[in-house]
Motif scaffolding. Structure first.
Motif, mmCIF file in Angstrom:
data_model
loop_
_atom_site.group_PDB
_atom_site.id
_atom_site.type_symbol
_atom_site.label_atom_id
_atom_site.label_comp_id
_atom_site.label_asym_id
_atom_site.label_seq_id
_atom_site.Cartn_x
_atom_site.Cartn_y
_atom_site.Cartn_z
ATOM 1 N N ASP A 1 46.344 -75.381 19.017
ATOM 2 C CA ASP A 1 45.317 -76.479 19.541
ATOM 3 C C ASP A 1 45.402 -77.311 20.565
ATOM 4 O O ASP A 1 44.439 -77.811 21.597
ATOM 5 N N HIS B 1 49.724 -84.709 10.599
ATOM 6 C CA HIS B 1 48.804 -84.485 10.348
ATOM 7 C C HIS B 1 48.344 -82.856 10.397
ATOM 8 O O HIS B 1 47.366 -82.811 10.444
ATOM 9 N N TYR B 2 49.129 -81.898 10.109
ATOM 10 C CA TYR B 2 48.518 -80.352 9.591
ATOM 11 C C TYR B 2 48.753 -80.382 8.520
ATOM 12 O O TYR B 2 47.807 -79.236 7.174
ATOM 13 N N LEU C 1 51.176 -75.790 5.693
ATOM 14 C CA LEU C 1 50.080 -74.831 6.558
ATOM 15 C C LEU C 1 50.264 -73.846 5.587
ATOM 16 O O LEU C 1 50.143 -72.894 6.319
ATOM 17 N N ASN D 1 51.129 -73.606 15.661
ATOM 18 C CA ASN D 1 48.735 -74.840 15.769
ATOM 19 C C ASN D 1 48.972 -75.850 16.978
ATOM 20 O O ASN D 1 47.987 -75.304 17.080
ATOM 21 N N ALA E 1 53.588 -75.818 12.466
ATOM 22 C CA ALA E 1 52.854 -76.200 13.051
ATOM 23 C C ALA E 1 52.796 -76.628 14.567
ATOM 24 O O ALA E 1 52.028 -76.708 15.453
ATOM 25 N N ASN F 1 57.562 -74.790 7.842
ATOM 26 C CA ASN F 1 55.671 -75.081 8.111
ATOM 27 C C ASN F 1 56.245 -75.795 9.071
ATOM 28 O O ASN F 1 54.687 -76.258 10.277
#
Ligand code: SF4
Length: 216
Positions: free
Chosen positions: A190, A13-14, A17, A186, A183, A179
């Protein structure tokens, strides 16, 4: 779900990053202190203000007028306490040869040293270890605890079993650990907030909490 599957889903998905958001290792240390009890957007404002008064490094913090630092970091909140902590952490690290000196310490000594600094707890210390000094550490923060427990990786959201933390650190490279943590932060901001928005979450199909929501 296990942590490897969660990491795969989040990567999908991400993507990459480039976590942690800092330009230099010394900025990581400054950011790790400033981010306590505030959002990253406030830290960004404080770091920008520090740069405006030519504070880019730990030695700049020591040589700058504390009052100017106090004013610069106001956006990050608790600015009196954080000014004291920044100066004290910067002095202690510089007294040990700066980040180059810390790089020579074995993991256990480094961890002990960082935890001995005023204002450096486990999360801050481990953030400095991985993001400023390249040690294999999985940073456990409130987002990690919440997401791990909701996805069923851990039994509750209050702590991380040491064995699981060790397994994650042993099985992932530093860039994967970077990462993964980025994630999780995030996802926590989110979607997986205190009140989660599962319907739009990219891992909904495999999350225990969301499955329970859809049971008849
Ligand atoms: S599906 Fe819901 S509970 Fe599960 S991780 Fe996503 S937002 Fe959190």
């Amino acid at each position: 779900m296990d942590f490897r599957r969660l990491s795969d889903l989040l990567n999908k998905h991400y993507g990459d990053l480039h976590w942690w958001p800092a330009e230099t290792p010394e900025e990581v240390v400054i950011g790790a202190i400033l981010t306590q009890n505030t959002s990253w957007s406030n830290v960004e404002k404080a770091i920008l203000n520090l740069k405006k008064i030519s504070v880019f490094s730990l030695s700049d913090i020591i040589s700058q007028d504390p009052e100017r630092i106090r004013m610069a970091i106001r956006p990050s909140g608790f600015y009196n306490q954080k000014t004291e902590r920044l100066i004290s952490v910067a002095r202690n690290i510089e007294d040990h040869g700066g980040l180059e000196g810390l790089k020579k310490m074995p993991d256990q000594d480094l961890s002990r040293f960082l935890l001995s600094l005023k204002g450096v707890g486990r999360e801050t210390g481990e953030s400095i270890m991985i993001y400023a000094l390249g040690r294999k550490k999985f940073v456990v923060d409130k987002y990690t605890l919440r997401i791990f427990s909701r996805t069923g990786i851990t039994d509750d959201g209050t702590s991380m079993p040491q064995k699981l933390k060790d397994d994650i650190e042993d099985s992932m490279s530093i860039s994967e650990l970077n990462n993964f943590h980025g994630a999780l932060v995030n996802l926590g901001k989110d979607f997986c907030r205190t009140k989660p928005t599962c319907n739009t979450c990219p891992i909904m199909a495999e999350c225990d909490y969301a499955k329970d929501l859809t049971l008849p």
